[in-house]
Design an enzyme around this catalytic site. Structure first.
Site, mmCIF file in Angstrom:
data_model
loop_
_atom_site.group_PDB
_atom_site.id
_atom_site.type_symbol
_atom_site.label_atom_id
_atom_site.label_comp_id
_atom_site.label_asym_id
_atom_site.label_seq_id
_atom_site.Cartn_x
_atom_site.Cartn_y
_atom_site.Cartn_z
ATOM 1 N N ASP A 114 -3.899 16.923 -8.001
ATOM 2 C CA ASP A 114 -2.975 15.956 -7.428
ATOM 3 C C ASP A 114 -1.547 16.411 -7.698
ATOM 4 O O ASP A 114 -1.113 16.451 -8.843
ATOM 5 C CB ASP A 114 -3.227 14.571 -8.043
ATOM 6 C CG ASP A 114 -2.637 13.450 -7.205
ATOM 7 O OD1 ASP A 114 -1.638 13.700 -6.495
ATOM 8 O OD2 ASP A 114 -3.158 12.334 -7.269
ATOM 9 N N HIS B 90 0.580 4.850 0.741
ATOM 10 C CA HIS B 90 -0.424 5.708 1.386
ATOM 11 C C HIS B 90 0.153 7.099 1.592
ATOM 12 O O HIS B 90 1.217 7.255 2.179
ATOM 13 C CB HIS B 90 -0.795 5.081 2.736
ATOM 14 C CG HIS B 90 -1.977 5.716 3.405
ATOM 15 N ND1 HIS B 90 -3.265 5.262 3.221
ATOM 16 C CD2 HIS B 90 -2.069 6.776 4.248
ATOM 17 C CE1 HIS B 90 -4.106 6.004 3.931
ATOM 18 N NE2 HIS B 90 -3.409 6.933 4.562
ATOM 19 N N SER B 91 -0.556 8.111 1.106
ATOM 20 C CA SER B 91 -0.083 9.478 1.320
ATOM 21 C C SER B 91 -0.702 10.026 2.601
ATOM 22 O O SER B 91 -1.895 9.850 2.849
ATOM 23 C CB SER B 91 -0.471 10.374 0.144
ATOM 24 O OG SER B 91 0.161 9.904 -1.026
ATOM 25 N N GLU B 92 0.134 10.677 3.383
ATOM 26 C CA GLU B 92 -0.290 11.194 4.682
ATOM 27 C C GLU B 92 -1.573 12.017 4.583
ATOM 28 O O GLU B 92 -1.720 12.868 3.708
ATOM 29 C CB GLU B 92 0.818 12.097 5.238
ATOM 30 C CG GLU B 92 0.457 12.756 6.551
ATOM 31 C CD GLU B 92 1.619 13.580 7.103
ATOM 32 O OE1 GLU B 92 2.444 14.091 6.325
ATOM 33 O OE2 GLU B 92 1.682 13.706 8.333
ATOM 34 N N ARG C 187 0.873 -1.175 0.000
ATOM 35 C CA ARG C 187 0.000 0.000 0.000
ATOM 36 C C ARG C 187 0.912 1.228 0.000
ATOM 37 O O ARG C 187 1.808 1.335 0.842
ATOM 38 C CB ARG C 187 -0.886 -0.012 1.251
ATOM 39 C CG ARG C 187 -1.615 1.297 1.511
ATOM 40 C CD ARG C 187 -2.819 1.460 0.608
ATOM 41 N NE ARG C 187 -3.447 2.769 0.776
ATOM 42 C CZ ARG C 187 -4.273 3.320 -0.104
ATOM 43 N NH1 ARG C 187 -4.568 2.687 -1.223
ATOM 44 N NH2 ARG C 187 -4.808 4.485 0.104
ATOM 45 N N THR D 133 -13.628 18.461 -4.225
ATOM 46 C CA THR D 133 -12.210 18.389 -3.828
ATOM 47 C C THR D 133 -11.265 18.934 -4.915
ATOM 48 O O THR D 133 -10.245 19.554 -4.618
ATOM 49 C CB THR D 133 -11.833 16.944 -3.386
ATOM 50 O OG1 THR D 133 -10.457 16.871 -3.088
ATOM 51 C CG2 THR D 133 -12.158 15.902 -4.446
ATOM 52 N N ARG E 136 1.142 14.965 -6.195
ATOM 53 C CA ARG E 136 2.035 13.970 -5.610
ATOM 54 C C ARG E 136 3.133 13.516 -6.564
ATOM 55 O O ARG E 136 2.964 13.522 -7.768
ATOM 56 C CB ARG E 136 1.229 12.756 -5.141
ATOM 57 C CG ARG E 136 0.449 13.055 -3.890
ATOM 58 C CD ARG E 136 -0.382 11.892 -3.457
ATOM 59 N NE ARG E 136 -1.482 11.635 -4.357
ATOM 60 C CZ ARG E 136 -2.437 10.733 -4.106
ATOM 61 N NH1 ARG E 136 -2.395 10.024 -3.017
ATOM 62 N NH2 ARG E 136 -3.410 10.552 -4.965
ATOM 63 N N GLU F 119 1.076 15.298 2.451
ATOM 64 C CA GLU F 119 -0.260 15.639 2.966
ATOM 65 C C GLU F 119 -1.106 16.351 1.910
ATOM 66 O O GLU F 119 -0.598 17.148 1.122
ATOM 67 C CB GLU F 119 -0.046 16.550 4.183
ATOM 68 C CG GLU F 119 -1.258 17.170 4.781
ATOM 69 C CD GLU F 119 -2.202 16.163 5.428
ATOM 70 O OE1 GLU F 119 -3.346 16.103 4.980
ATOM 71 O OE2 GLU F 119 -1.774 15.446 6.354
ATOM 72 N N THR G 97 -4.925 -0.525 -4.187
ATOM 73 C CA THR G 97 -5.313 0.823 -4.610
ATOM 74 C C THR G 97 -6.561 0.792 -5.483
ATOM 75 O O THR G 97 -6.888 -0.246 -6.071
ATOM 76 C CB THR G 97 -4.178 1.524 -5.400
ATOM 77 O OG1 THR G 97 -4.522 2.898 -5.586
ATOM 78 C CG2 THR G 97 -3.957 0.905 -6.764
#
Ligand SMILES: [Zn+2]
Length: 191
Positions: free
Chosen positions: A125, A51-53, A49, A113, A127, A91, A148
């Site tokens: 996004d 996973h982004s904070e 996984r 969002t 990231r 984050e 995911t």
């Protein structure tokens, strides 16, 4: 990219006994301390996984998103089946906590969002997954089963390893229903 790897430590949890290691990434003046949580045996194709904070979801059990539920579900499965959770300190899909709260304030006024992020000058996004490549190389991982629903994440990570997708479905609630719909309809998530 410059990064440092910490020593390895133990992390006992209700989901199982894990090992811990931190990867410190240097992005210009910015330092990001990422966390890798993994089982002793990784096997040939570990369950992974990335996973982004999400401080509000992961720590404060926010019902606005599905992050906290996904994190817990991922740790449960990885604890049982063996594998790795890569916790990236990006984050708010990379915009940071302060900006995320400003985006949340706009969402309280009815923005979705994506619209909220764009209104304060960011992409939906921001990231970057480059460090994940170095993490896979460090542990000798070439093949993964990726937990995911996000096709963009699969696209970004398949440049580094061979991927088989495993879905991760957290039940929706009245607060995150609209958020999950936006993820599905505007961001192509496989929900
Ligand atoms: Zn979240």
């Amino acid at each position: 990219m410059q990064f440092q790897v910490s020593n390895q430590a133990k992390l006992p949890t209700p989901f199982g006994d894990f090992c811990l290691q931190s990867f410190k990434e240097q992005q210009g003046a910015l330092e990001l301390d990422h966390l890798v949580v993994f089982t002793k045996e990784l096997g040939e194709s570990p369950l992974v996984r990335v996973h982004s904070e999400c401080l509000t979801g992961d720590v404060f059990s926010s019902q606005k998103c599905d992050c906290g539920g996904e994190l817990q579900m991922a740790l449960e499965r990885i604890g049982k089946e063996g594998g790795m959770l890569i916790y990236l300190r990006q984050e708010g899909r990379g915009i940071g906590l302060f900006n995320k709260i400003n985006a949340y304030a706009l969402q309280d006024q009815g923005y979705d969002t994506i619209e909220a992020n764009e209104a304060i000058g960011f992409k939906d996004d921001e990231r970057d997954y480059t460090i994940v490549k170095h993490i896979f190389t460090h542990y000798g991982i070439r093949k993964i089963r990726l937990l995911t629903n996000n096709p963009k994440k699969i696209e970004a990570l398949k440049a580094f390893v061979e991927i088989k997708r495993c879905s991760i479905l957290v039940p929706s609630n009245c607060h995150n229903h609209a958020y999950l719909q936006t993820k599905k309809l505007k961001m192509g998530h496989l929900l």
